[in-house]
Design a protein around this motif. Structure first.
Motif, PDB file in Angstrom:
ATOM      1  N   SER A 121       0.871  -1.313   0.138  1.00 33.70           N
ATOM      2  CA  SER A 121      -0.037   0.043   0.069  1.00 33.70           C
ATOM      3  C   SER A 121       0.909   1.426   0.042  1.00 33.70           C
ATOM      4  N   TRP A 122       2.160   1.148   0.439  1.00 33.84           N
ATOM      5  CA  TRP A 122       2.972   2.512   0.257  1.00 33.84           C
ATOM      6  C   TRP A 122       3.794   2.596  -1.046  1.00 33.84           C
ATOM      7  N   THR A 167       9.378  -8.583   6.028  1.00 33.78           N
ATOM      8  CA  THR A 167       8.147  -8.525   5.310  1.00 33.78           C
ATOM      9  C   THR A 167       7.400  -7.510   4.842  1.00 33.78           C
ATOM     10  N   PHE A 168       7.552  -6.292   5.407  1.00 35.08           N
ATOM     11  CA  PHE A 168       7.109  -5.085   4.756  1.00 35.08           C
ATOM     12  C   PHE A 168       7.684  -4.790   3.722  1.00 35.08           C
ATOM     13  N   THR A 169       9.113  -4.897   3.735  1.00 36.95           N
ATOM     14  CA  THR A 169       9.858  -4.660   2.648  1.00 36.95           C
ATOM     15  C   THR A 169       9.468  -5.346   1.348  1.00 36.95           C
ATOM     16  N   GLY A 189       4.600  -4.286  -4.419  1.00 32.48           N
ATOM     17  CA  GLY A 189       3.606  -3.211  -4.802  1.00 32.48           C
ATOM     18  C   GLY A 189       4.291  -2.560  -6.189  1.00 32.48           C
ATOM     19  N   LEU A 190       5.721  -2.374  -6.104  1.00 31.84           N
ATOM     20  CA  LEU A 190       6.461  -1.618  -6.932  1.00 31.84           C
ATOM     21  C   LEU A 190       6.758  -2.327  -8.387  1.00 31.84           C
ATOM     22  N   GLY A 191       6.384  -3.544  -8.189  1.00 32.63           N
ATOM     23  CA  GLY A 191       6.304  -4.540  -9.502  1.00 32.63           C
ATOM     24  C   GLY A 191       7.544  -5.487  -9.431  1.00 32.63           C
ATOM     25  N   HIS A 192       8.411  -5.632  -8.465  1.00 32.14           N
ATOM     26  CA  HIS A 192       9.581  -6.783  -8.226  1.00 32.14           C
ATOM     27  C   HIS A 192       8.874  -8.126  -8.348  1.00 32.14           C
TER      28      HIS A 192
END
Length: 152
Positions: free
Chosen positions: A19-20, A42-44, A50-53
């Motif tokens: 979400s970030w 886990t957040f990372t 979320g950035l497509g990685h």
């Protein structure tokens, strides 16, 4: 300025990270704070997804830094847990990674002392019952913009 979010489980932490993804503009320095196993990596992983990685996201505990080159920015994920003195930041040449369009995610930033760049945002993870709580605090104008953008 701060925001607190309860995360019920690992999937909620991954979703929180994702979400970030659209609310962190490069350049940006983010400290990830919390005990071992509190959800920092886990957040990372969620943020990077979320950035497509699409690839794996490893904890940089032994490598010190894992870098992910994405189309519009680079993410550097640092883990300074094993530092025995702040000078190790300088000795490892980590300042060289702070040029260009990047987002730096730094676990155990306090281990790098005054060598570590100041945080725009600090994500503090703590366990609560069977879940986690993440408190996000903004420490610069850039951080305030990111937090307000995410809240809206």
């Amino acid at each position: 300025m701060a925001q607190q979010t309860f995360l019920t489980d690992e999937n909620a932490t991954l979703d929180f990270g994702a979400s970030w993804a659209q609310h962190l503009r490069a350049p940006c320095v983010v400290y990830l704070s919390g005990d071992l196993g509190a959800g920092k990596t886990t957040f990372t992983r969620g943020l990077l997804r979320g950035l497509g990685h699409q690839g794996t996201v490893k904890s940089p505990t032994y490598a010190i830094v894992e870098s992910y080159n994405l189309p519009e920015k680079t993410i550097h994920h640092f883990d300074l847990y094993r530092f025995t003195s702040p000078e190790e930041w300088h000795d490892a040449g980590l300042d060289d990674l702070f040029s260009g369009s990047h987002i730096a995610l730094i676990e155990w930033a306090q281990q790098g002392g005054e060598y570590v760049p100041a945080a725009d945002l600090i994500f503090t993870f703590s366990t609560q019952g069977s879940g986690r709580v993440c408190t996000v605090s903004a420490h610069s104008n850039h951080g305030i913009w990111s937090l307000q953008s995410w809240q809206n």
